[in-house]
Design a protein around this motif. Structure first.
Motif, PDB file in Angstrom:
ATOM      1  N   GLN A 179       0.806   4.115  -2.947  1.00  0.00           N
ATOM      2  CA  GLN A 179       0.538   5.529  -2.722  1.00  0.00           C
ATOM      3  C   GLN A 179       1.728   6.393  -3.152  1.00  0.00           C
ATOM      4  O   GLN A 179       1.542   7.472  -3.731  1.00  0.00           O
ATOM      5  N   ILE A 197      -8.987   0.590  -1.740  1.00  0.00           N
ATOM      6  CA  ILE A 197      -7.758  -0.161  -2.018  1.00  0.00           C
ATOM      7  C   ILE A 197      -8.128  -1.641  -2.085  1.00  0.00           C
ATOM      8  O   ILE A 197      -8.715  -2.183  -1.148  1.00  0.00           O
ATOM      9  N   PHE A 256      -6.921   2.297   8.953  1.00  0.00           N
ATOM     10  CA  PHE A 256      -6.084   1.127   8.715  1.00  0.00           C
ATOM     11  C   PHE A 256      -4.784   1.139   9.523  1.00  0.00           C
ATOM     12  O   PHE A 256      -4.555   0.290  10.386  1.00  0.00           O
ATOM     13  N   PHE A 288      -8.035   8.240  -0.026  1.00  0.00           N
ATOM     14  CA  PHE A 288      -7.223   7.025   0.000  1.00  0.00           C
ATOM     15  C   PHE A 288      -7.478   6.296   1.314  1.00  0.00           C
ATOM     16  O   PHE A 288      -6.821   6.530   2.324  1.00  0.00           O
ATOM     17  N   ARG A 289      -8.453   5.417   1.300  1.00  0.00           N
ATOM     18  CA  ARG A 289      -8.894   4.672   2.478  1.00  0.00           C
ATOM     19  C   ARG A 289      -9.107   3.212   2.083  1.00  0.00           C
ATOM     20  O   ARG A 289      -9.155   2.888   0.887  1.00  0.00           O
ATOM     21  N   PRO A 290      -9.221   2.320   3.069  1.00  0.00           N
ATOM     22  CA  PRO A 290      -9.308   0.889   2.760  1.00  0.00           C
ATOM     23  C   PRO A 290     -10.383   0.517   1.747  1.00  0.00           C
ATOM     24  O   PRO A 290     -10.170  -0.394   0.937  1.00  0.00           O
ATOM     25  N   VAL A 318       0.843  -1.202   0.000  1.00  0.00           N
ATOM     26  CA  VAL A 318       0.000   0.000   0.000  1.00  0.00           C
ATOM     27  C   VAL A 318       0.876   1.249   0.000  1.00  0.00           C
ATOM     28  O   VAL A 318       0.589   2.230  -0.692  1.00  0.00           O
ATOM     29  N   LEU A 331      -6.213   6.858   5.485  1.00  0.00           N
ATOM     30  CA  LEU A 331      -5.568   5.554   5.584  1.00  0.00           C
ATOM     31  C   LEU A 331      -5.118   5.295   7.015  1.00  0.00           C
ATOM     32  O   LEU A 331      -5.271   4.192   7.532  1.00  0.00           O
ATOM     33  N   TYR A 332      -4.580   6.309   7.672  1.00  0.00           N
ATOM     34  CA  TYR A 332      -4.180   6.160   9.068  1.00  0.00           C
ATOM     35  C   TYR A 332      -5.413   5.940   9.946  1.00  0.00           C
ATOM     36  O   TYR A 332      -5.420   5.061  10.818  1.00  0.00           O
TER      37      TYR A 332
END
Length: 287
Positions: free
Chosen positions: A108, A188, A220, A183-185, A104, A216-217
């Protein structure tokens, strides 16, 4: 609308199911008579359609994304639509392995390595980098109008004061880079122990990479230090990484605040769970 779009693309559909967790478009998974699956995507606005179209042109051959099989620019009633291939796998989950987190990071970083094209005119994707501070403030104060209707006055004033105080601690912006902005789970896709790609670019633009790690943080990387560490290793294998300890507190705070405003705009009842999570996050920062 759905029937019109299916007719426009001349799709022979056997079955169709709406995809959950799509927040800026209506997305359907279609099983076709030839046995293939495709995704039919209808963005909420013409600008989101154009951003997605620009992004597919820029990312093609650079990052693993679905194949755009066809698109329609829409009309007075429809902002446009896409027919997209299916990436093998399923959306990322918090129980993924460090190997996946590393990939991942690589994914990114490759997106962030893309710079605004010199020889290609972009219609929907704006370049916000030169005015980054203003862009961040504009987003915050735009959502503030909605947040004010939900928070009590004391909490609202504390949030504005905290924003004004924290923004002065940001480093110089990193870019201009292609940033996904969502940009998140859920966006992806991975299959077993391999990341197969990334989807959904209706919010993409050029700007500073520092904002793009936030979701994302949140959803995830924060669950496991080994995931966080592996992600950073993967990212650094492609390009330098901003100091996340310096930028994440500010963007996590603004994400919680802006998400409350987003829930107000999109419907409090429909987004009650997401609203409650962000109210809790905001109160943790402030109280």
């Amino acid at each position: 609308m759905l029937k019109r779009v299916i007719h426009q693309f001349d799709l022979n559909v056997l079955s169709i199911n709406e995809v959950e967790d799509s927040r800026s478009s209506t997305v359907y998974k279609c099983n076709l008579s030839n046995g293939n699956n495709v995704y039919l995507k209808i963005p909420f606005t013409k600008l989101k359609f154009q951003r997605e179209l620009d992004a597919y042109e820029l990312l093609k051959g650079e990052v693993s994304i679905p194949e755009m099989k066809d698109y329609w620019s829409g009309d007075a009633e429809c902002p446009g639509a896409f027919v997209l291939s299916e990436l093998k796998g399923r959306p990322l989950t918090s129980n993924a392995t460090p190997k996946i987190a590393y990939q991942v990071g690589v994914l990114q970083a490759r997106m962030h390595s893309l710079r605004p094209p010199i020889d290609q005119k972009l219609v929907g994707m704006q370049n916000q980098f030169s005015n980054w501070s203003h862009f961040v403030e504009q987003q915050f104060y735009s959502f503030a109008e909605d947040v004010r209707e939900i928070l009590d006055e004391r909490l609202y004033k504390l949030a504005v004061e905290r924003f004004e105080d924290m923004k002065h601690g940001l480093p110089l912006p990193d870019g201009p880079s292609f940033i996904h902005m969502d940009f998140r789970p859920a966006n992806i896709i991975f299959d077993q122990d391999e990341v197969t790609g990334v989807i959904d670019f209706e919010s993409a633009r050029f700007g500073s990479t520092e904002i793009d790690f936030t979701k994302l943080y949140r959803d995830f990387l924060s669950y496991d230090e080994s995931l966080y560490s592996a992600f950073q290793e993967g990212y650094k294998s492609i390009r330098p990484l901003v100091d996340l300890d310096q930028v994440l507190p500010f963007y996590r705070f603004t994400d919680a605040f802006n998400s409350i405003g987003w829930c107000k705009r999109r419907g409090i009842e429909e987004n009650a769970s997401f609203l409650e999570k962000n109210l809790t996050r905001l109160k943790t920062w402030l109280l």
